[in-house]
Design an enzyme around this catalytic site. Structure first.
Site, PDB file in Angstrom:
ATOM      1  N   ASP A  10       3.708  10.191 -40.696  1.00  0.00           N
ATOM      2  CA  ASP A  10       4.723  10.465 -41.689  1.00  0.00           C
ATOM      3  C   ASP A  10       4.372   9.632 -42.914  1.00  0.00           C
ATOM      4  O   ASP A  10       3.786   8.568 -42.789  1.00  0.00           O
ATOM      5  CB  ASP A  10       6.061  10.011 -41.087  1.00  0.00           C
ATOM      6  CG  ASP A  10       7.226  10.388 -41.953  1.00  0.00           C
ATOM      7  OD1 ASP A  10       7.280  11.549 -42.382  1.00  0.00           O
ATOM      8  OD2 ASP A  10       8.076   9.520 -42.192  1.00  0.00           O
TER       9      ASP A  10
ATOM     10  N   CYS B   5       0.869  -1.155   0.000  1.00  0.00           N
ATOM     11  CA  CYS B   5       0.000   0.000   0.000  1.00  0.00           C
ATOM     12  C   CYS B   5       0.902   1.198   0.000  1.00  0.00           C
ATOM     13  O   CYS B   5       2.038   1.126   0.446  1.00  0.00           O
ATOM     14  CB  CYS B   5      -0.851  -0.029   1.253  1.00  0.00           C
ATOM     15  SG  CYS B   5      -1.703   1.486   1.535  1.00  0.00           S
TER      16      CYS B   5
ATOM     17  N   CYS C  17       2.589   2.325   3.086  1.00  0.00           N
ATOM     18  CA  CYS C  17       3.794   1.557   3.398  1.00  0.00           C
ATOM     19  C   CYS C  17       4.941   2.120   2.584  1.00  0.00           C
ATOM     20  O   CYS C  17       6.054   2.295   3.076  1.00  0.00           O
ATOM     21  CB  CYS C  17       3.638   0.085   3.028  1.00  0.00           C
ATOM     22  SG  CYS C  17       2.025  -0.588   3.367  1.00  0.00           S
TER      23      CYS C  17
END
Ligand code: ADP
Ligand code: MG
Length: 719
Positions: A406, A26, A29
């Site tokens: 291009d 998490c 943490c």
């Protein structure tokens, strides 16, 4: 891995290391880990990758070393192993499981004795024992986080449980801690599953190779094959090296790199890539690249780097979480004092509601929502031959509205062929072609290659040239036998002198036919303006499947498609006409490289989100100017692989629609995840204040939301 350096501007004496961290599931943490590292002397940059369970640290090697850094992380509560390995178990193994089971049993015993014996000491004792088991990892982590002044979820949970104990809600406290421990275990297991799924997807290179050494065949680790050695690849085996075939022919499935499962035929002289699958023929392949440098190794490196980079949504979410958590904690403080002061209910009642708010203050599901999706999407895309170099580019591709392409080599196959050679004065066709290929010798432009092929077919040898230079979007120059030779577009010539009526007439005729005209001129002295000796007409056709690819782009949601070309208007229109009414909306011709950049910038100023597609070699500035630059056919071309934001390994326009669709889907998943996480949080803030939600409900909701968000994010692997 230049991004840490770029982010913090650190000097060259900085070393970096990668540590695998377990149980970091998490972002709070992650915050705790990051903060603890930043307090260490000599640490210059920290990048935490929650999803991969890794920390990349830039540090001054004369001040601190990786073992010390690993100890710091371990002390912050997250077991560390130096160097990323494939076997880390994430959640810290079986001990948390035993503790969770113990906490659950004790909690059940407490509930049972409460019911059977009507509360009392025994029930309370069981509850406290359950808290000890459930909080075994949580509370110490919380204390450590508090010490490094991070408002982490372990800390908030610990306070909530302690508070519940203080007001005599010992069973609430026990159930909250127990459920939270379960949640952490489940989340870390499902994050592990996610990591493994992603890793499995990326694991494609074979481990061993059969190399010919000292006249015999030897089985060696693929990484031990040296450049120049020859390996034997049997039918059905994976190719272990990037190399060139020296003997044998076979069809090769390059899907691991290009995402295209249609096998390609290869014969001696042909290039093969590590990680691709050999078909029916036995091959001998001379290795041309070190194992760490193969195309697939570069792709995996790029994906790893990309995964660690932050997507804009992630930045938003993290910024939001940084405000959200303290805000809810403040609200909890307010809720615990204000209403009872105003005489609306008892202290205990509001104190309990405040404790529920503390649990709700954990932004876990929210913070995990984006990275887990981005990482899955990047890995899933890479397996389709779409290398997206970061969450930012994923999101930009998902939001693109305009596609600019291009012409030469992108919309066309880049395999133009010579249809006519016109000579002037006393020049012969052999002179003109021989001079042209002499100065084009170093050019990789499709026109240059076309001229070389033509010369070879006609048996025209190249003259020896020196001082070759290229003018991007114009042509090339060089010296042959002391005379200046110039090859390129009309514009390349009119910069020094106007063209004669005869030359202009020929060019106009080429133009009307939709052919590209390349002039060949020779200067008498070294400085004199070149006189045109020949004009070569080249025809280039739209790629097969290009029309369908553009239709597919529209189906994917692109509203406008523009051709950018350095060629003439007429030639551009000729190609556009081949692409059908659903193809090109607009042809912009006669553009030099900087004009293409300007065109893209103008589009962006007009509010368009531009995805530019090119070959990545001579249109790199335009790719860089776009919101997202896509290079095609990059397997084997390092330059293109490096310059583009998104590199399509296959030389296949059809991958464009797939890319856009893939990015949109990932984008949608991210939005849904964020919205879902925000809504559950908002709902629980209200329920907590209203006194409806209990501690265990809040914990359960948070766990449920996290698991759902992870599962949903993983869907991005297989769009
Ligand atoms: P596009 O934008 O279509 O990809 P480029 O910008 O690469 O085209 O080139 C534009 C024009 O410049 C070409 O049509 C050709 O006339 C000329 N040119 C560029 N490079 C070369 C070269 N190496 N040899 C001959 N002509 C060239
Ligand atoms: Mg080009």
């Amino acid at each position: 891995m230049g991004s840490i350096r770029a982010a913090t501007g650190i000097g060259p004496e900085t070393s970096r290391c990668m540590l695998t961290v377990a149980g970091m599931d998490c972002s709070s943490c992650a915050d705790a880990v990051e903060k603890s590292l930043r307090q260490v002397d000599g640490v210059r940059g920290v990048r935490v990758d929650v999803v991969a369970g890794r920390v990349e640290i830039a540090y001054a090697a004369d001040i601190v070393a990786p073992p010390e850094l690993a100890r710091v992380i371990t002390r912050a509560g997250y077991p560390t192993t130096a160097r990323a390995t494939a076997t880390d178990a994430g959640g810290g193994g079986s001990r948390p499981l035993v503790l969770v089971v113990a906490a659950g049993t004790l909690w059940a015993l407490s509930l049972a004795s409460d019911h059977l014996l009507g509360g009392g000491r025994l029930a309370a004792a069981f509850a406290v024992a359950a808290m000890v088991a459930g909080g075994w990892y949580i509370v110490p982590r919380g204390i450590r986080a508090a010490r490094s002044r991070a408002l982490d979820m372990n800390f908030l949970m610990s306070i909530a449980a302690l508070g519940a104990l203080v007001i005599g809600e010992y069973q609430e406290a026990a159930s909250a801690l127990f459920l939270f421990a379960v949640a952490q275990l489940l989340e870390s297991r499902s994050m592990d599953r996610a990591r493994n799924a992603i890793r499995a997807l990326m694991r494609v290179s074979p481990a061993a190779a059969t190399v010919i050494r000292e006249g015999g065949e030897q089985r060696v680790p693929a990484g031990a094959v040296r450049v120049g050695e020859v390996v034997v690849v049997r039918p059905g085996e994976k190719v272990p090296v990037d190399g060139v075939i020296v003997a044998g022919r076979s069809s090769i499935d390059q899907a691991t790199i290009t995402g295209e499962s249609m096998p390609v035929e290869r014969e001696p002289g042909g290039a093969v890539f590590a990680g691709t699958l050999n078909g029916e023929g036995a091959l001998e392949v001379r290795s041309t690249r070190a194992a760490s440098d193969t195309t697939i190794a570069r792709i995996m490196d790029a994906v790893e780097t990309a995964q660690a980079s932050r997507a804009p949504s992630q930045t938003f979410v993290e910024r939001f979480a940084r405000i959200y958590t303290p805000l809810v904690v403040l609200a909890a403080l307010g809720v615990s004092v204000l209403p009872p002061l105003l005489g609306a209910g008892t202290w205990t009642e509001w104190f309990y509601r405040a404790l529920v708010l503390l649990v709700v203050a954990c932004p876990c599901a929210l913070v995990i929502s984006t990275p887990v999706t981005v990482v899955s999407a990047l890995a899933g895309a890479a397996r389709r031959g779409i290398l997206i170099k970061g969450g930012l580019h994923l999101e930009n591709a998902g939001r693109a509205t305009v596609v600019a392409l291009d012409k030469t080599g992108t919309l066309t196959a880049g395999q133009p062929h010579v249809v006519e050679v016109v000579t002037f004065d006393d020049a012969t066709e052999r002179d003109v072609v021989g001079l042209a290929i002499a100065v084009e010798a170093r050019s990789t432009h499709p026109l240059a290659r076309a001229l070389t092929r033509y010369a070879a077919a006609q048996g025209v040898p190249a003259a020896a040239a020196a001082d070759m230079t290229a003018a991007a979007g114009l042509g090339v120059m060089g010296t042959v036998a002391g005379r200046r030779v110039q090859v390129g577009s009309a514009r390349h010539f009119t910069r020094s002198a106007p063209l004669s009526a005869a030359v202009t007439g020929v060019l106009e005729r080429f133009d009307r036919a939709g052919h590209t005209g390349v002039l060949v001129g020779v200067g008498d002295g070294h400085d004199a303006a070149p006189r045109v000796r020949g004009a070569i007409a080249l025809a280039d056709r739209a790629r097969p499947g290009a029309a369908a690819a553009l239709r597919d782009l529209r189906a994917a949601g692109i509203t406008r498609i523009i051709m950018l070309t350095g060629d003439t208007e007429a030639t551009g229109r000729a190609v556009a006409a081949e692409l059908g009414p659903q193809g090109i909306d607009e042809v912009r011709a006669g553009l030099l490289p900087h004009d293409k950049v300007a065109a893209i910038e103008a589009l962006r100023r007009g509010g368009a989100r531009v995805l530019m597609v090119g070959d990545g070699v001579n249109d790199a500035p335009a790719l860089a100017a776009a919101d997202v630059g896509v290079a095609m056919g990059t397997a084997g071309s390092d330059v293109a692989l490096e310059t583009a934001d998104i590199a399509l390994m296959a030389d296949d326009l059809g991958k464009l629609g797939e890319t856009v669709r893939f990015a949109r889907k990932a984008e949608r998943i991210i939005r849904v995840n964020i919205a879902f996480a925000l809504l559950t949080k908002a709902a629980f803030v209200l329920l907590a204040v209203a006194g409806v939600a209990t501690l265990w409900m809040a914990v359960l909701a948070d766990m449920g939301a996290s698991l759902i968000v992870i599962a949903n994010g993983l869907r991005a692997l297989r769009v």
